[in-house]
Design an enzyme around this catalytic site. Sequence first.
Site, PDB file in Angstrom:
ATOM      1  N   ASP A  43       0.729  -1.054  -0.172  1.00 61.17           N
ATOM      2  CA  ASP A  43      -0.063  -0.112   0.078  1.00 61.17           C
ATOM      3  C   ASP A  43       0.850   1.253   0.158  1.00 61.17           C
ATOM      4  OD1 ASP A  43      -2.369  -1.712   0.210  1.00 61.17           O
ATOM      5  OD2 ASP A  43      -2.118  -1.780   2.350  1.00 61.17           O
ATOM      6  N   GLU A 210     -11.490  -1.022  -3.134  1.00 61.51           N
ATOM      7  CA  GLU A 210     -10.940  -0.240  -2.177  1.00 61.51           C
ATOM      8  C   GLU A 210      -9.829   0.652  -2.560  1.00 61.51           C
ATOM      9  OE1 GLU A 210     -10.334  -3.289   0.737  1.00 61.51           O
ATOM     10  OE2 GLU A 210      -8.548  -4.269  -0.576  1.00 61.51           O
TER      11      GLU A 210
END
Length: 322
Positions: A43, A210
């Site tokens: 991420d 997401e």
Amino acid sequence: MTVRRATVAVAAAAVLALLPNAAQAAASYPDPQPISGQQIIHDPTVVKLKDGRYVAYSTGGVIGARLSKDRVNWTDEGNAFAEPRSWWLDYNDTGDPWAPDISYLDGTYWLYYAVSSWGTNHSAIGVATSKSGLPGTWTDHGKAFSSQASDTWNAIDPAVIRANGKLWMSFGSYWSGIRMVELNPRTGKAVPDAKVHHLATRPDAPYAVEGPAIVRHGRYFYLFASYDACCQGVNSTYKIRVGRSTSVAGPYVDKDGKPLLEGGGTLLLAGHGRFVGTGGESVFRDKGKDVLAYHYYDAEDNGTPKLGLNELSWDKTGWPGL
């Protein structure tokens, strides 16, 4: 030699034309730019600092930090914070923050991050500031926004953008997808009674979209998001899709005009070869170009998550490509 190369090229094109559409698409995805040093990341959020170096923050540790002088060789620089904040323990037992987002606004670096536990939407997004953006210099300011089990959204995976004189934060995950709230530009926290806008979802449970990132290019805002399954190593199916809107709060549509609230999303990057489960993306500006940062799971290294970087191109109709 020229004739031989031309013959090989024609033959290769003929073979490619016979491949299924998915295989043709996979063949067109570029590999990430070569990097060295500390490549492990998950991420990633990246920015070029005022001192000319690049910093990447990520899930892992107390928000893991990497530094680079050239966007190629990366070093491990510990964590954004020396230790977990006490309030994080209200959301998980280990004080483990996820999916940070870094931005630079009005002379200050802002770092947003999520704290949660797997499989719950009892979650919160925190905010911290720094004058340098370097690890170990962050001052935490607590919760910017949160969600509870009674909500139909999940306050994780934040991404901040300034638009039309206001500050906005997109966020979201499997509880109905991507959402957005307005922030107070002075505190960096959600305005009182903030309206929760809905930007993207899937038609069926578990609504697997997401990790939003929103950038402006020309007259449009572009919403990049990760679709399908993360965090399963070589079994991950993450891929990056994109839609656009003339308004930061939507509605967003894909290249075919399908709304992202109806499951739309133009495919930008999917796994190919050793680069499995491409997602967890962010976009940053460097040398006049937009750069996509993401993680992939290296199929040639036991599914280890690593940093992917590719410069974005923009076609004549204003859609991004790689």
